[in-house]
Design a protein around this motif. Structure first.
Motif, PDB file in Angstrom:
ATOM      1  N   GLN A  71     -33.373  -9.756 -26.775  1.00 46.08           N
ATOM      2  CA  GLN A  71     -34.424 -10.094 -25.676  1.00 46.08           C
ATOM      3  C   GLN A  71     -35.544  -9.044 -25.539  1.00 46.08           C
ATOM      4  N   GLN A  72     -35.287  -7.772 -26.073  1.00 42.56           N
ATOM      5  CA  GLN A  72     -36.094  -6.681 -25.891  1.00 42.56           C
ATOM      6  C   GLN A  72     -37.115  -6.825 -26.851  1.00 42.56           C
ATOM      7  N   ASN A  73     -38.457  -6.822 -26.374  1.00 37.90           N
ATOM      8  CA  ASN A  73     -39.818  -6.673 -27.171  1.00 37.90           C
ATOM      9  C   ASN A  73     -39.976  -5.746 -28.169  1.00 37.90           C
ATOM     10  N   ALA A  74     -40.273  -6.198 -29.487  1.00 40.29           N
ATOM     11  CA  ALA A  74     -40.455  -5.046 -30.214  1.00 40.29           C
ATOM     12  C   ALA A  74     -41.651  -4.397 -30.463  1.00 40.29           C
ATOM     13  N   THR A  75     -41.511  -2.857 -30.785  1.00 42.42           N
ATOM     14  CA  THR A  75     -42.734  -2.274 -30.678  1.00 42.42           C
ATOM     15  C   THR A  75     -42.686  -1.350 -32.005  1.00 42.42           C
ATOM     16  N   GLU A  76     -43.889  -0.922 -32.349  1.00 44.24           N
ATOM     17  CA  GLU A  76     -44.232  -0.254 -33.454  1.00 44.24           C
ATOM     18  C   GLU A  76     -45.386   0.536 -33.328  1.00 44.24           C
ATOM     19  N   ASN A  77     -45.354   1.815 -33.065  1.00 44.61           N
ATOM     20  CA  ASN A  77     -46.407   2.676 -32.746  1.00 44.61           C
ATOM     21  C   ASN A  77     -47.366   1.751 -31.539  1.00 44.61           C
ATOM     22  N   ARG A  78     -48.483   1.463 -32.122  1.00 42.70           N
ATOM     23  CA  ARG A  78     -49.562   0.875 -31.173  1.00 42.70           C
ATOM     24  C   ARG A  78     -49.516  -0.340 -31.005  1.00 42.70           C
ATOM     25  N   PHE A  79     -48.573  -1.061 -31.742  1.00 39.15           N
ATOM     26  CA  PHE A  79     -48.222  -2.628 -31.862  1.00 39.15           C
ATOM     27  C   PHE A  79     -47.051  -3.117 -31.068  1.00 39.15           C
ATOM     28  N   SER A  80     -47.240  -4.019 -30.157  1.00 33.88           N
ATOM     29  CA  SER A  80     -46.112  -4.462 -29.326  1.00 33.88           C
ATOM     30  C   SER A  80     -46.263  -5.875 -29.374  1.00 33.88           C
ATOM     31  N   VAL A  81     -45.059  -6.537 -28.956  1.00 29.00           N
ATOM     32  CA  VAL A  81     -44.913  -7.989 -29.035  1.00 29.00           C
ATOM     33  C   VAL A  81     -44.620  -8.595 -27.454  1.00 29.00           C
ATOM     34  N   ASN A  82     -45.061  -9.656 -26.912  1.00 27.24           N
ATOM     35  CA  ASN A  82     -44.408 -10.060 -25.777  1.00 27.24           C
ATOM     36  C   ASN A  82     -43.901 -11.385 -26.340  1.00 27.24           C
ATOM     37  N   PHE A  83     -42.739 -11.244 -26.458  1.00 22.44           N
ATOM     38  CA  PHE A  83     -41.669 -12.448 -26.824  1.00 22.44           C
ATOM     39  C   PHE A  83     -41.182 -13.094 -25.689  1.00 22.44           C
ATOM     40  N   GLN A  84     -41.727 -14.626 -25.685  1.00 20.34           N
ATOM     41  CA  GLN A  84     -41.141 -15.390 -24.412  1.00 20.34           C
ATOM     42  C   GLN A  84     -40.718 -16.614 -24.925  1.00 20.34           C
ATOM     43  N   LYS A  85     -39.022 -16.398 -24.969  1.00 20.85           N
ATOM     44  CA  LYS A  85     -38.363 -17.283 -25.877  1.00 20.85           C
ATOM     45  C   LYS A  85     -38.423 -18.645 -25.416  1.00 20.85           C
ATOM     46  N   ALA A  86     -38.445 -18.691 -24.270  1.00 23.63           N
ATOM     47  CA  ALA A  86     -38.314 -20.311 -23.302  1.00 23.63           C
ATOM     48  C   ALA A  86     -39.687 -20.968 -23.644  1.00 23.63           C
ATOM     49  N   ALA A  87     -40.608 -19.976 -23.776  1.00 20.28           N
ATOM     50  CA  ALA A  87     -41.996 -20.815 -23.713  1.00 20.28           C
ATOM     51  C   ALA A  87     -42.358 -20.819 -25.248  1.00 20.28           C
ATOM     52  N   LYS A  88     -41.605 -20.247 -26.147  1.00 17.91           N
ATOM     53  CA  LYS A  88     -41.990 -20.359 -27.407  1.00 17.91           C
ATOM     54  C   LYS A  88     -43.252 -19.595 -27.845  1.00 17.91           C
ATOM     55  N   SER A  89     -43.182 -18.236 -27.229  1.00 11.27           N
ATOM     56  CA  SER A  89     -44.657 -17.783 -27.257  1.00 11.27           C
ATOM     57  C   SER A  89     -44.413 -16.236 -27.965  1.00 11.27           C
ATOM     58  N   PHE A  90     -45.178 -15.772 -28.820  1.00 12.06           N
ATOM     59  CA  PHE A  90     -45.015 -14.497 -29.302  1.00 12.06           C
ATOM     60  C   PHE A  90     -46.393 -13.898 -29.640  1.00 12.06           C
TER      61      PHE A  90
END
Lengths: 114, 114
Positions: free
Chosen positions: B56-75
């Motif tokens: 569930q936790q959104n991945a982050t990598e230095n200046r890059f991060s994601v907003n992962f919304q599984k129910a909406a199938k959005s990344f």
């Protein structure tokens, strides 16, 4: 080198000729993938190897396309009787470990069919 | 079958600003992985960030991060403090849990302006 190596970097050939593209994966990577990238488009999956076997060939566009892998290392992608629509960049990737691990890509072979 | 959609063919951002690239996907798999790859003009595909769908936790990598919304199938991918070197084509990809063959979107061309 430490990365995925592909050869040749560029290939120009006449329509109707056969071509072979080579991929040297990272040493120890058991999974190997071939993708095709047409101009201005995303990558299309072609074939997946686990070791020397290919459990998923579903992306090969026609029977003119074939691939093999030997010694759990080098893979060759062969296109017979090339057509102009085969013009694309062909990318190879390899992966180590379970399927959640990332794929490491080579620089690709740019194939141009005249 | 899996599909990946990137609805922004091109984006532009000023250096040091933040930009968000959109991606939606569709899959019937329960176990899958999501990736963002960067492709500069050199043609090499470079992994930016990855997300395991069961986390569930959104991945982050230095200046890059994601907003992962599984129910909406959005990344979506957020790039903070944009740098000139971030200029590239960005591809969103979805991999199944068995083979991890990747299905790619059509890409977003990001230009970072000085």
């Amino acid at each position: 080198g430490a990365g995925v190596s592909q050869s040749p970097s560029n290939k120009v050939t006449e329509k109707g000729k056969d071509v072979e593209l080579r991929c040297d994966p990272i040493s120890g990577h058991t999974a190997l993938y071939w993708y095709r990238q047409r101009l201005g488009q995303g990558l299309e999956f072609l074939i997946y190897f686990q070791g020397n076997s290919a459990p998923d060939k579903s992306g090969l566009p026609s029977d003119r396309f074939s691939a093999e892998r030997t010694g759990e290392s080098v893979s060759t992608l062969t296109i017979q009787r090339t057509q102009q629509e085969d013009s694309a960049v062909y990318l190879c990737a390899s992966r180590f470990g379970p399927s959640n691990q990332p794929q490491h890509f080579g620089d690709g072979t740019r194939l141009s069919i005249l | 079958a899996q599909t990946v959609t990137q609805s922004q063919p091109e984006m532009s951002v000023q250096e040091a600003e933040t930009v968000t690239l959109s991606c939606t996907y569709d899959t019937s798999e329960n176990n899958y992985y999501l990736f963002w790859y960067k492709q500069p003009p050199s043609r090499q595909m470079i992994l930016v960030i990855r997300q395991e769908a069961y986390k569930q936790q959104n991945a982050t990598e230095n200046r890059f991060s994601v907003n992962f919304q599984k129910a909406a199938k959005s990344f979506s991918l957020k790039i903070s403090d944009s740098q000139l070197g971030d200029t590239a084509m960005y591809f969103c990809a979805c991999g199944d849990g068995a083979t991890n063959k990747l299905i790619f979107g059509t890409g977003t061309l990001l230009a970072v302006q000085p």
